[in-house]
Enzyme design. Structure first.
Site, mmCIF file in Angstrom:
data_model
loop_
_atom_site.group_PDB
_atom_site.id
_atom_site.type_symbol
_atom_site.label_atom_id
_atom_site.label_comp_id
_atom_site.label_asym_id
_atom_site.label_seq_id
_atom_site.Cartn_x
_atom_site.Cartn_y
_atom_site.Cartn_z
ATOM 1 N N CYS A 120 -41.167 -30.354 30.165
ATOM 2 C CA CYS A 120 -42.353 -29.388 29.840
ATOM 3 C C CYS A 120 -41.868 -28.323 28.815
ATOM 4 O O CYS A 120 -42.980 -27.661 28.386
ATOM 5 C CB CYS A 120 -43.135 -28.807 30.918
ATOM 6 S SG CYS A 120 -43.510 -30.102 32.185
ATOM 7 N N HIS A 253 -46.994 -22.619 29.275
ATOM 8 C CA HIS A 253 -47.036 -24.157 29.634
ATOM 9 C C HIS A 253 -48.117 -24.167 30.692
ATOM 10 O O HIS A 253 -48.075 -23.381 31.638
ATOM 11 C CB HIS A 253 -45.803 -24.669 30.028
ATOM 12 C CG HIS A 253 -45.768 -25.921 30.922
ATOM 13 N ND1 HIS A 253 -46.525 -27.133 30.333
ATOM 14 C CD2 HIS A 253 -45.515 -26.291 32.043
ATOM 15 C CE1 HIS A 253 -46.265 -28.139 31.311
ATOM 16 N NE2 HIS A 253 -45.772 -27.497 32.450
ATOM 17 N N ASN A 283 -51.482 -30.763 34.119
ATOM 18 C CA ASN A 283 -50.218 -30.737 33.599
ATOM 19 C C ASN A 283 -49.751 -31.553 32.646
ATOM 20 O O ASN A 283 -49.477 -32.798 32.980
ATOM 21 C CB ASN A 283 -49.160 -30.253 34.488
ATOM 22 C CG ASN A 283 -47.543 -30.041 34.159
ATOM 23 O OD1 ASN A 283 -47.674 -30.176 32.738
ATOM 24 N ND2 ASN A 283 -46.999 -29.843 34.924
HETATM 25 N N1 ACO Z 1 -53.770 -32.075 49.094
HETATM 26 C C1 ACO Z 1 -53.987 -31.586 49.961
HETATM 27 N N2 ACO Z 1 -52.579 -31.122 50.650
HETATM 28 C C2 ACO Z 1 -51.523 -31.127 50.081
HETATM 29 C C3 ACO Z 1 -51.503 -31.804 48.818
HETATM 30 C C4 ACO Z 1 -52.625 -32.389 48.102
HETATM 31 N N3 ACO Z 1 -52.641 -32.861 47.043
HETATM 32 N N4 ACO Z 1 -50.011 -31.569 48.248
HETATM 33 C C5 ACO Z 1 -49.245 -31.221 49.310
HETATM 34 N N5 ACO Z 1 -50.282 -30.693 50.311
HETATM 35 C C6 ACO Z 1 -49.973 -30.028 51.676
HETATM 36 C C7 ACO Z 1 -48.423 -30.220 52.003
HETATM 37 O O1 ACO Z 1 -48.219 -31.566 52.587
HETATM 38 C C8 ACO Z 1 -48.212 -28.948 52.872
HETATM 39 O O2 ACO Z 1 -48.902 -29.194 54.184
HETATM 40 P P1 ACO Z 1 -47.993 -28.680 55.387
HETATM 41 O O3 ACO Z 1 -47.923 -27.166 55.259
HETATM 42 O O4 ACO Z 1 -48.910 -29.234 56.502
HETATM 43 O O5 ACO Z 1 -46.682 -29.248 55.290
HETATM 44 C C9 ACO Z 1 -49.266 -27.961 52.278
HETATM 45 O O6 ACO Z 1 -50.109 -28.635 51.311
HETATM 46 C C10 ACO Z 1 -48.501 -26.789 51.349
HETATM 47 O O7 ACO Z 1 -47.676 -27.436 50.555
HETATM 48 P P2 ACO Z 1 -46.667 -26.610 49.560
HETATM 49 O O8 ACO Z 1 -45.672 -27.653 48.691
HETATM 50 O O9 ACO Z 1 -46.027 -25.599 50.240
HETATM 51 O O10 ACO Z 1 -47.796 -26.134 48.552
HETATM 52 P P3 ACO Z 1 -47.559 -25.060 47.403
HETATM 53 O O11 ACO Z 1 -48.477 -23.999 47.701
HETATM 54 O O12 ACO Z 1 -46.180 -24.866 46.940
HETATM 55 O O13 ACO Z 1 -48.213 -25.818 46.135
HETATM 56 C C11 ACO Z 1 -47.365 -27.135 44.095
HETATM 57 C C12 ACO Z 1 -47.615 -26.832 45.884
HETATM 58 C C13 ACO Z 1 -48.986 -26.971 43.531
HETATM 59 C C14 ACO Z 1 -46.873 -28.239 43.468
HETATM 60 C C15 ACO Z 1 -46.785 -25.782 43.701
HETATM 61 O O14 ACO Z 1 -45.680 -25.528 44.429
HETATM 62 C C16 ACO Z 1 -46.436 -25.628 42.216
HETATM 63 O O15 ACO Z 1 -47.328 -25.589 41.458
HETATM 64 N N6 ACO Z 1 -45.302 -25.637 41.768
HETATM 65 C C17 ACO Z 1 -44.739 -25.611 40.460
HETATM 66 C C18 ACO Z 1 -44.959 -26.932 39.770
HETATM 67 C C19 ACO Z 1 -44.798 -26.812 38.187
HETATM 68 O O16 ACO Z 1 -45.158 -25.680 37.682
HETATM 69 N N7 ACO Z 1 -44.198 -27.591 37.377
HETATM 70 C C20 ACO Z 1 -43.880 -27.361 36.347
HETATM 71 C C21 ACO Z 1 -42.861 -28.036 35.595
HETATM 72 S S1 ACO Z 1 -43.527 -29.715 35.391
HETATM 73 C C22 ACO Z 1 -42.663 -30.494 34.518
HETATM 74 O O17 ACO Z 1 -41.598 -30.176 33.964
HETATM 75 C C23 ACO Z 1 -42.869 -32.050 34.497
#
Ligand code: ACO
Length: 326
Positions: A120, A253, A283
């Site tokens: 990214c 990004h 993304n």
């Molecule tokens: N739908 C519903 N529930 C979901 C989903 C979904 N799609 N995905 C995960 N959950 C659930 C999980 O199972 C978890 O449930 P639990 O609490 O019962 O265990 C709950 O939602 C919370 O999951 P988290 O992983 O803690 O969610 P978080 O608030 O961290 O959000 C996310 C996840 C959106 C991926 C976030 O961590 C994020 O944006 N991270 C950064 C990603 C990024 O910026 N990448 C950039 C680089 S990409 C690249 O280089 C290719």
């Protein structure tokens, strides 16, 4: 003798026609027994829709129309270009480079072409390399492209990642100029974080070895992203002798609205100075910054003479920033 700078003279982008809303995706995943919701995706990421390429459309087919649009905006023909760099982590082939394929599809031959693989952060890396090659006289007019088909490397049974990404391409024409242009660049990487965001598989002996689908520890990525983006932003500002107050537009990004809000807050920038396209594109990895840049230019938000801060973060872990005048 005056210094040679590089300047963006045209932008372009291309999205595959199939627009998939969160509602569409929720229904498709539900049919496979995977539960997610529009509310979860919007609240955690800000994403409302993404564009997905047809299975037979490679990254180069998204890159070429983006490049043509950038060339038209710059008033240039393919024959005017003497360097092509494509930032991609979803290349058409293992080799040759997607840049070589794009060169041929644009009807060109002869100039140097290569891919940059920094996930990214790819576009920020590619723009930095093109700037350096123009500054040292190796090239006069470059096409710098970010093109991705991340839909190909997603595990569609993993709801924690498959809702986050989209396909697309963005491009700029970067030309030698006696006026900046690119004011400063700042790139970094730390390979100890390979495991938090990777596609661990590889090709060997005629087979795919290991898992060829994207793995991400979203929380670990999130925690690292805001801090490193802030450091890179401050580094380019310092190198250019500028401050936060000089930034007209932040083009981060487009991975997650909350990361963008966090970055803007640390730079004391209001959200209306941030170009946001993640809600419509998801993304798109290396394509996200040039897609957002082109959107900002074509919507009339970004004006000639304004100062832009571009910043990328992604797998590697890689991160970096480019400060430029339009
Ligand atoms: N739908 C519903 N529930 C979901 C989903 C979904 N799609 N995905 C995960 N959950 C659930 C999980 O199972 C978890 O449930 P639990 O609490 O019962 O265990 C709950 O939602 C919370 O999951 P988290 O992983 O803690 O969610 P978080 O608030 O961290 O959000 C996310 C996840 C959106 C991926 C976030 O961590 C994020 O944006 N991270 C950064 C990603 C990024 O910026 N990448 C950039 C680089 S990409 C690249 O280089 C290719």
């Amino acid at each position: 003798m005056s210094r040679r700078y590089s300047r963006i003279t045209g932008t372009g982008s291309h999205l595959p026609p199939r627009r998939v809303t969160n509602a569409d995706l929720v229904a498709e995943l539900a049919a496979r027994g995977i539960e997610t919701s529009d509310d979860w995706i919007v609240e955690r990421t800000g994403i409302r829709a993404r564009h997905l390429a047809a299975p037979d459309v490679p990254a180069s087919d998204l890159a070429v129309p983006a490049a043509r649009a950038a060339l038209a905006a710059a008033g240039r023909e393919p024959g005017d270009i003497d360097l092509i760099i494509v930032a991609t982590s979803t290349p058409d082939m293992v080799f040759p480079s997607t840049a070589a394929i794009v060169q041929h599809k644009l009807g060109m031959a002869g100039c140097p072409v290569f891919d940059v693989q920094a996930v990214c952060s790819g576009f920020v890396y590619a723009l930095t390399v093109a700037d350096a090659l123009i500054a040292n006289g190796t090239a006069n007019r470059a096409l710098v492209i970010g093109a991705e088909v991340f839909s190909r490397i997603l595990d569609w049974s993993d709801r924690t990642t498959c809702v986050l990404f989209g396909d697309g391409a963005g491009a700029v024409v970067l030309e030698a100029s006696d006026q900046p242009g690119i004011l400063a660049t700042d790139l970094h990487a730390d390979g100890k974080y390979v495991d938090i965001l990777c596609v661990p598989g590889g090709v060997s002996g005629g087979q795919v070895l290991g898992d060829p689908l994207l793995k991400m520890d979203g929380q670990a990525v999130f925690k690292l992203a805001v801090g490193v983006l802030d450091k890179a932003a401050r580094a380019v500002l310092a190198k250019a002798g500028k401050t936060e107050a000089d930034i007209d537009w932040l083009i981060p990004h487009q991975a997650n609205l909350r990361i963008m809000q966090g970055t803007a807050k640390k730079l004391h920038l209001p959200l209306d100075k941030v170009i946001v396209t993640v809600h419509e594109h998801g993304n798109t990895s290396a394509a996200s910054i040039p897609l957002a840049l082109d959107h900002g230019v074509r919507s009339g938000q970004i004006q000639a003479g304004q100062t832009l801060l571009l910043e990328g973060v992604g797998g590697g872990f890689t991160w970096g920033a480019v400060l430029l005048n339009m």
